[in-house]
Design an enzyme around this catalytic site. Structure first.
Site, PDB file in Angstrom:
ATOM      1  N   ALA A 198       9.733  -0.222   5.163  1.00  0.00           N
ATOM      2  CA  ALA A 198       9.764   0.804   4.127  1.00  0.00           C
ATOM      3  C   ALA A 198       8.533   1.700   4.096  1.00  0.00           C
ATOM      4  O   ALA A 198       8.451   2.608   3.286  1.00  0.00           O
ATOM      5  CB  ALA A 198       9.910   0.121   2.769  1.00  0.00           C
ATOM      6  N   LYS A 249       0.849  -1.205   0.000  1.00  0.00           N
ATOM      7  CA  LYS A 249       0.000   0.000   0.000  1.00  0.00           C
ATOM      8  C   LYS A 249       0.879   1.248   0.000  1.00  0.00           C
ATOM      9  O   LYS A 249       2.037   1.201   0.428  1.00  0.00           O
ATOM     10  CB  LYS A 249      -0.936   0.040   1.219  1.00  0.00           C
ATOM     11  CG  LYS A 249      -0.255   0.084   2.602  1.00  0.00           C
ATOM     12  CD  LYS A 249       0.159   1.475   3.089  1.00  0.00           C
ATOM     13  CE  LYS A 249       0.879   1.425   4.431  1.00  0.00           C
ATOM     14  NZ  LYS A 249       1.603   2.656   4.771  1.00  0.00           N
ATOM     15  N   ASP A 278      -2.310  -2.213  10.515  1.00  0.00           N
ATOM     16  CA  ASP A 278      -2.483  -2.152   9.058  1.00  0.00           C
ATOM     17  C   ASP A 278      -3.065  -3.440   8.474  1.00  0.00           C
ATOM     18  O   ASP A 278      -3.403  -3.481   7.288  1.00  0.00           O
ATOM     19  CB  ASP A 278      -1.132  -1.917   8.357  1.00  0.00           C
ATOM     20  CG  ASP A 278      -0.666  -0.473   8.460  1.00  0.00           C
ATOM     21  OD1 ASP A 278      -1.482   0.386   8.837  1.00  0.00           O
ATOM     22  OD2 ASP A 278       0.515  -0.225   8.160  1.00  0.00           O
ATOM     23  N   GLY A 287       4.583  -4.142   4.181  1.00  0.00           N
ATOM     24  CA  GLY A 287       5.008  -5.436   3.630  1.00  0.00           C
ATOM     25  C   GLY A 287       4.697  -6.609   4.541  1.00  0.00           C
ATOM     26  O   GLY A 287       4.165  -7.639   4.087  1.00  0.00           O
TER      27      GLY A 287
HETATM   28  P1  ATP Z   1       4.231  -0.628   8.024  1.00  0.00           P
HETATM   29  O1  ATP Z   1       4.089   0.211   6.785  1.00  0.00           O
HETATM   30  O2  ATP Z   1       3.050  -1.538   8.303  1.00  0.00           O
HETATM   31  O3  ATP Z   1       4.708   0.103   9.211  1.00  0.00           O
HETATM   32  P2  ATP Z   1       6.712  -1.444   6.953  1.00  0.00           P
HETATM   33  O4  ATP Z   1       6.472  -1.607   5.486  1.00  0.00           O
HETATM   34  O5  ATP Z   1       7.318  -0.156   7.376  1.00  0.00           O
HETATM   35  O6  ATP Z   1       5.376  -1.687   7.708  1.00  0.00           O
HETATM   36  P3  ATP Z   1       7.661  -4.138   7.134  1.00  0.00           P
HETATM   37  O7  ATP Z   1       8.121  -4.353   5.729  1.00  0.00           O
HETATM   38  O8  ATP Z   1       6.397  -4.779   7.544  1.00  0.00           O
HETATM   39  O9  ATP Z   1       7.623  -2.596   7.486  1.00  0.00           O
HETATM   40  O10 ATP Z   1       8.876  -4.604   8.075  1.00  0.00           O
HETATM   41  C1  ATP Z   1       9.030  -4.156   9.407  1.00  0.00           C
HETATM   42  C2  ATP Z   1       9.839  -5.228  10.162  1.00  0.00           C
HETATM   43  O11 ATP Z   1       8.995  -6.349  10.340  1.00  0.00           O
HETATM   44  C3  ATP Z   1      11.051  -5.720   9.393  1.00  0.00           C
HETATM   45  O12 ATP Z   1      12.196  -5.135   9.908  1.00  0.00           O
HETATM   46  C4  ATP Z   1      11.050  -7.229   9.558  1.00  0.00           C
HETATM   47  O13 ATP Z   1      12.093  -7.658  10.409  1.00  0.00           O
HETATM   48  C5  ATP Z   1       9.731  -7.569  10.263  1.00  0.00           C
HETATM   49  N1  ATP Z   1       8.887  -8.519   9.514  1.00  0.00           N
HETATM   50  C6  ATP Z   1       8.107  -9.438  10.089  1.00  0.00           C
HETATM   51  N2  ATP Z   1       7.424 -10.133   9.167  1.00  0.00           N
HETATM   52  C7  ATP Z   1       7.772  -9.653   7.970  1.00  0.00           C
HETATM   53  C8  ATP Z   1       7.394  -9.977   6.631  1.00  0.00           C
HETATM   54  N3  ATP Z   1       6.531 -10.964   6.352  1.00  0.00           N
HETATM   55  N4  ATP Z   1       7.923  -9.241   5.632  1.00  0.00           N
HETATM   56  C9  ATP Z   1       8.783  -8.238   5.915  1.00  0.00           C
HETATM   57  N5  ATP Z   1       9.194  -7.916   7.161  1.00  0.00           N
HETATM   58  C10 ATP Z   1       8.692  -8.599   8.176  1.00  0.00           C
END
Ligand code: ATP
Length: 285
Positions: A99, A11, A138, A103
């Site tokens: 990011a 998203k 989320d 994810g």
């Molecule tokens: P959000 O936007 O929901 O805050 P994000 O995109 O910033 O999430 P994620 O990519 O979800 O962050 O990753 C955050 C942390 O979650 C990573 O540092 C990783 O160690 C952990 N993590 C746990 N499960 C997963 C997964 N399936 N994919 C990626 N990271 C994961």
């Protein structure tokens, strides 16, 4: 059916505003969320060894129960009372990690959807969202997807008219951002200018692409972009290549531009990819 493979979409935030803070420390938000084509492939397969095992093609993603996909499977079995016969989950990761693109949450949502189908539990979206919320704010949005206004801590969802179709260039600079750390700092860095969420909703209702592009705005840039010059650099490149609007997604650092013109989107993608390898050309879903 023993195995199912689902697309778990990323998203972006068309707007993100922080509206307050609860006694438990969580911030309340008002944001417009949008699914994009970029996705992980999540395969869930029943096994008979009683174990939940996860594989992922990115070595830095945890494969134990720190992974939200494993936690989603555990939450599913806890909720349904079913005994887990054994599961193999495989994630082919394309969404940049840590990011601002949800994810982990979208992988968790895909596992919940997959298990509801594989075990024929027919829980329905509302119950899956309840389970999902125990994993992260989320996850309910990721279960529903599309264009949504998210309020509360992100779990109060109101569908919005679909955003006008356009291309999206997403660029994640080579550092990760902790969502918790950015939220911890926002109270002291709240910008005076706030997103025009009502205007964004109206632009969506009117199918007004330029109105959407002009209202892209994320208060979290006051924390993340101030510390990391790369976000301004990425925005400058996107806009100089002809993006119709640009903003950071979530708590960052991924920064995106919207494009109607595919040549301009391709040029922006090529320029950014040469500097930041984690750059993607995708589209609004
Ligand atoms: P959000 O936007 O929901 O805050 P994000 O995109 O910033 O999430 P994620 O990519 O979800 O962050 O990753 C955050 C942390 O979650 C990573 O540092 C990783 O160690 C952990 N993590 C746990 N499960 C997963 C997964 N399936 N994919 C990626 N990271 C994961």
């Amino acid at each position: 059916m023993n195995s199912i493979k689902l697309d778990a979409h990323a998203k972006i935030n068309l707007t993100l505003d922080v509206t307050g803070k609860l006694d438990n420390g969580y911030h309340t938000v008002r944001m417009v969320m949008q699914s994009v084509g970029l996705h992980d492939d999540v395969t869930v397969e029943k096994t008979d060894d009683g174990q939940i095992t996860l594989t992922c093609d990115r070595p830095y993603v945890p494969t134990d129960d720190r992974n939200l996909a494993v936690r989603a499977a555990n939450a599913f079995f806890a909720h349904t009372g079913l005994v887990c016969p054994g599961l193999r989950i495989d994630i082919c990761k394309r969404i940049p990690v840590a990011a601002g693109l949800a994810g982990g949450s979208t992988d968790a949502a895909a596992v919940l959807r997959a298990l509801d189908t594989l075990f024929e539990t027919n829980l329905g979206l509302d119950t899956l969202c309840e389970i999902g919320l125990t994993l992260g704010a989320d996850v309910p949005y990721c279960l529903r997807g599309g264009t949504m206004l998210a309020e509360g801590i992100g779990e109060v969802l109101s569908p919005l008219p679909a955003a006008p179709h356009c291309l999206v260039v997403l660029c994640k600079p080579a550092f990760a951002v902790s969502t918790a750390a950015v939220y911890a700092q926002i109270d002291d860095h709240m910008p005076d200018v706030r997103p025009d969420t009502a205007g964004m909703c109206q632009a969506l209702a009117q199918g007004d692409y330029n109105g959407v592009c002009h209202r892209l705005y994320n208060v979290m840039e006051a924390v993340t972009a101030v510390r990391h010059a790369e976000i301004g650099q990425i925005k400058d490149i996107l806009l100089s290549c002809g993006a119709d609007g640009a903003a950071m997604s979530g708590s960052g650092p991924t920064t995106f531009g919207l494009f109607h013109d595919s040549d301009k989107a391709q040029a922006a993608f090529d320029r950014l990819k040469a500097i930041f390898p984690d750059t993607h050309l995708t589209e609004i879903l």
